[in-house]
Design an enzyme around this catalytic site. Structure first.
Site, mmCIF file in Angstrom:
data_model
loop_
_atom_site.group_PDB
_atom_site.id
_atom_site.type_symbol
_atom_site.label_atom_id
_atom_site.label_comp_id
_atom_site.label_asym_id
_atom_site.label_seq_id
_atom_site.Cartn_x
_atom_site.Cartn_y
_atom_site.Cartn_z
ATOM 1 N N TYR A 52 35.082 -129.887 9.708
ATOM 2 C CA TYR A 52 36.295 -130.410 9.058
ATOM 3 C C TYR A 52 37.455 -130.353 10.052
ATOM 4 O O TYR A 52 37.851 -129.276 10.520
ATOM 5 C CB TYR A 52 36.635 -129.624 7.777
ATOM 6 C CG TYR A 52 35.656 -129.856 6.636
ATOM 7 C CD1 TYR A 52 34.719 -130.892 6.671
ATOM 8 C CD2 TYR A 52 35.648 -129.050 5.507
ATOM 9 C CE1 TYR A 52 33.817 -131.108 5.636
ATOM 10 C CE2 TYR A 52 34.751 -129.261 4.459
ATOM 11 C CZ TYR A 52 33.839 -130.284 4.542
ATOM 12 O OH TYR A 52 32.951 -130.487 3.511
ATOM 13 N N SER A 216 33.288 -134.186 -4.141
ATOM 14 C CA SER A 216 34.014 -135.400 -4.558
ATOM 15 C C SER A 216 33.964 -135.595 -6.079
ATOM 16 O O SER A 216 33.566 -136.648 -6.571
ATOM 17 C CB SER A 216 33.471 -136.642 -3.843
ATOM 18 O OG SER A 216 33.842 -136.639 -2.486
ATOM 19 N N PRO A 217 34.407 -134.584 -6.845
ATOM 20 C CA PRO A 217 34.305 -134.687 -8.302
ATOM 21 C C PRO A 217 35.191 -135.752 -8.945
ATOM 22 O O PRO A 217 34.990 -136.082 -10.110
ATOM 23 C CB PRO A 217 34.716 -133.284 -8.770
ATOM 24 C CG PRO A 217 35.517 -132.714 -7.642
ATOM 25 C CD PRO A 217 34.920 -133.274 -6.400
ATOM 26 N N GLY A 221 32.142 -144.079 -5.485
ATOM 27 C CA GLY A 221 31.551 -144.477 -4.211
ATOM 28 C C GLY A 221 31.642 -143.329 -3.226
ATOM 29 O O GLY A 221 31.783 -142.168 -3.621
ATOM 30 N N PHE A 222 31.599 -143.630 -1.954
ATOM 31 C CA PHE A 222 31.800 -142.564 -0.976
ATOM 32 C C PHE A 222 33.252 -142.590 -0.544
ATOM 33 O O PHE A 222 33.665 -143.472 0.222
ATOM 34 C CB PHE A 222 30.863 -142.710 0.237
ATOM 35 C CG PHE A 222 31.122 -141.630 1.282
ATOM 36 C CD1 PHE A 222 30.768 -140.312 1.035
ATOM 37 C CD2 PHE A 222 31.772 -141.934 2.476
ATOM 38 C CE1 PHE A 222 31.045 -139.305 1.960
ATOM 39 C CE2 PHE A 222 32.055 -140.942 3.410
ATOM 40 C CZ PHE A 222 31.679 -139.622 3.147
HETATM 41 N N1 LIG Z 1 28.782 -131.316 1.441
HETATM 42 C C1 LIG Z 1 29.263 -132.494 1.730
HETATM 43 O O1 LIG Z 1 28.587 -133.346 2.325
HETATM 44 C C2 LIG Z 1 30.673 -132.813 1.334
HETATM 45 C C3 LIG Z 1 31.182 -134.119 1.443
HETATM 46 C C4 LIG Z 1 32.496 -134.352 1.045
HETATM 47 C C5 LIG Z 1 33.277 -133.306 0.550
HETATM 48 N N2 LIG Z 1 32.763 -132.041 0.499
HETATM 49 C C6 LIG Z 1 33.568 -130.898 -0.030
HETATM 50 O O2 LIG Z 1 34.009 -131.234 -1.325
HETATM 51 C C7 LIG Z 1 35.428 -131.110 -1.411
HETATM 52 C C8 LIG Z 1 35.929 -132.103 -2.399
HETATM 53 O O3 LIG Z 1 35.696 -133.454 -1.953
HETATM 54 P P1 LIG Z 1 36.821 -134.553 -2.165
HETATM 55 O O4 LIG Z 1 38.027 -134.172 -1.424
HETATM 56 O O5 LIG Z 1 36.233 -135.882 -1.923
HETATM 57 O O6 LIG Z 1 37.079 -134.312 -3.749
HETATM 58 P P2 LIG Z 1 37.957 -135.003 -4.860
HETATM 59 O O7 LIG Z 1 38.601 -133.871 -5.563
HETATM 60 O O8 LIG Z 1 37.078 -135.919 -5.640
HETATM 61 O O9 LIG Z 1 39.039 -135.892 -4.119
HETATM 62 C C9 LIG Z 1 40.266 -135.373 -3.734
HETATM 63 C C10 LIG Z 1 41.165 -136.470 -3.284
HETATM 64 O O10 LIG Z 1 41.478 -137.312 -4.378
HETATM 65 C C11 LIG Z 1 42.907 -137.375 -4.508
HETATM 66 N N3 LIG Z 1 43.297 -137.595 -5.887
HETATM 67 C C12 LIG Z 1 44.054 -138.625 -6.294
HETATM 68 N N4 LIG Z 1 44.223 -138.581 -7.617
HETATM 69 C C13 LIG Z 1 43.581 -137.498 -8.064
HETATM 70 C C14 LIG Z 1 43.415 -136.929 -9.360
HETATM 71 N N5 LIG Z 1 43.949 -137.479 -10.452
HETATM 72 N N6 LIG Z 1 42.698 -135.810 -9.468
HETATM 73 C C15 LIG Z 1 42.131 -135.244 -8.368
HETATM 74 N N7 LIG Z 1 42.265 -135.745 -7.115
HETATM 75 C C16 LIG Z 1 42.984 -136.877 -6.967
HETATM 76 C C17 LIG Z 1 43.396 -136.071 -3.905
HETATM 77 O O11 LIG Z 1 44.748 -136.258 -3.504
HETATM 78 P P3 LIG Z 1 45.843 -135.070 -3.618
HETATM 79 O O12 LIG Z 1 45.586 -134.132 -2.482
HETATM 80 O O13 LIG Z 1 47.099 -135.835 -3.452
HETATM 81 O O14 LIG Z 1 45.691 -134.438 -4.944
HETATM 82 C C18 LIG Z 1 42.458 -135.917 -2.729
HETATM 83 O O15 LIG Z 1 42.872 -136.726 -1.650
HETATM 84 C C19 LIG Z 1 35.907 -131.282 0.037
HETATM 85 O O16 LIG Z 1 37.153 -130.675 0.295
HETATM 86 C C20 LIG Z 1 34.811 -130.578 0.802
HETATM 87 O O17 LIG Z 1 35.055 -129.184 0.773
HETATM 88 C C21 LIG Z 1 31.483 -131.786 0.868
#
Ligand SMILES: NC(=O)c1ccc[n+]([C@@H]2O[C@H](COP(=O)([O-])OP(=O)(O)OC[C@H]3O[C@@H](n4cnc5c(N)ncnc54)[C@H](OP(=O)(O)O)[C@@H]3O)[C@@H](O)[C@H]2O)c1
Length: 306
Positions: A52, A216-217, A221-222
């Site tokens: 990261y 990515s809850p 998509g990705f």
């Molecule tokens: N194992 C793997 O291959 C893998 C891959 C990807 C991710 N991960 C892990 O999973 C974690 C979460 O993934 P993710 O960041 O894609 O998760 P996410 O919680 O689905 O997405 C977060 C992003 O969405 C934005 N967002 C916009 N509106 C939102 C709303 N209403 N509610 C929540 N978020 C909103 C957030 O912006 P704001 O910051 O402005 O709120 C942030 O940029 C990562 O930090 C990482 O630790 C693991």
């Protein structure tokens, strides 16, 4: 915050983990505020990866939290290894050991609670992984081991050699990215939803007490953006908003509560860097959607009942 058992370990962890993939978009001072809020909410399980920000995320975290032995005791640190960004996937003994040493240094700690293999390495030799895990555990550098983005056969192959139990499998999963859940309702059908794309990973992990950590809850998509408040998903948002109103919470809380309602006892990993949004995520741990609400959201996302 409500806790769950991590895998089959008896190690109690908060039901929601806080991911640091996106930390680079905020300043160090903002990261400090964010972490402080997370701890105030009881969200002390932090998810990292060596890649990261090319290592910057772990470094920034340690600085922002003011890492010290006292601080370290209060938090749970998970990190990942196995990706050489843009080059290869690498589960060699040498790479795993080197990666963990790098993470320890950047995180300013002498142990990692949970180490995940980030993405399957097509050239994996499980005997080497077993050696690496043994060395890391023996040296007290890693307490528990898990995987990410792996299917049941990959885990079984690994587990044939690795002595330590695989405690977690981090997988992409959200309301709009719920193939592993949907598939269970379309067994032996000829429609697309019946296609088994993951080897039954959901039931496999439940059967073997491996905690699924949805990543990515809130994305569709990705990493294409969040489905919440998104005009591409009008029916889904209308249903989520209706239920949010009933519970007097935000749409974020309901989308998270939908994951938490599943009996597999998921531990979703958030990605927000905003304290207020994290608070809304954490609030979901206090809500139990009814069966009808869960299915109503499932259907509003475009799924059908066979
Ligand atoms: N194992 C793997 O291959 C893998 C891959 C990807 C991710 N991960 C892990 O999973 C974690 C979460 O993934 P993710 O960041 O894609 O998760 P996410 O919680 O689905 O997405 C977060 C992003 O969405 C934005 N967002 C916009 N509106 C939102 C709303 N209403 N509610 C929540 N978020 C909103 C957030 O912006 P704001 O910051 O402005 O709120 C942030 O940029 C990562 O930090 C990482 O630790 C693991």
């Amino acid at each position: 915050m409500r806790t769950i058992n991590l895998g089959q370990t008896g190690f109690q962890v908060p039901v929601i983990a806080v991911g640091f993939w996106r930390v680079e978009k905020i300043s160090k001072a903002e990261a400090g505020t964010f972490i402080k809020s997370a701890l105030d909410y009881g969200a002390n399980f932090f998810d990292h990866a060596d890649v990261y920000g090319g290592g910057l995320a772990e470094e920034m975290f340690a600085e922002a939290i003011g890492m010290s032995p006292l601080v370290r005791e209060k938090i749970i640190l998970q990190t990942k290894c196995g990706i050489r960004m843009g080059e290869a996937f690498d589960f060699s003994r040498e790479h795993i050991l080197k990666s963990v040493d790098g993470s320890l240094k950047r995180l300013k700690t002498d142990y990692i609670d949970v180490l995940l293999l980030h993405r399957p390495d097509l050239l994996m030799e499980p005997e080497e992984v077993a050696e690496a895990f043994g060395i890391l555990q023996g040296a007290g550098k890693v307490r528990y081991f898990g995987v990410s983005n792996q299917n049941p056969m990959q885990i079984r192959l690994l587990q044939k050699y690795v002595k330590q139990p695989i405690v977690a499998n981090q997988l992409q999963l959200s309301i709009t990215q719920a193939g592993m859940i949907r598939q269970g309702l379309h067994v032996n059908t000829t429609d697309d939803a019946g296609v088994d794309r993951d080897g039954g990973v959901l039931d496999f992990c439940r059967f073997h007490d491996i905690t699924i950590q949805p990543w990515s809850p809130f994305q569709y998509g990705f990493n294409q953006g969040t489905f919440l408040g998104n005009a591409k998903f009008p029916e889904l948002n209308a249903k989520i908003d209706e239920i949010a109103k009933k519970y007097s919470v935000s749409n974020t809380t309901i989308a998270m509560a939908w994951l938490l309602r599943h009996p597999a006892r998921f531990q979703p990993v958030t990605g927000t860097m905003k304290p207020e949004r994290l608070r809304d995520c954490v609030k979901a741990a206090e809500i139990t959607l009814t069966r009808d609400e869960w299915y109503a959201i499932y259907l509003a996302a475009g799924n059908v009942l066979p």
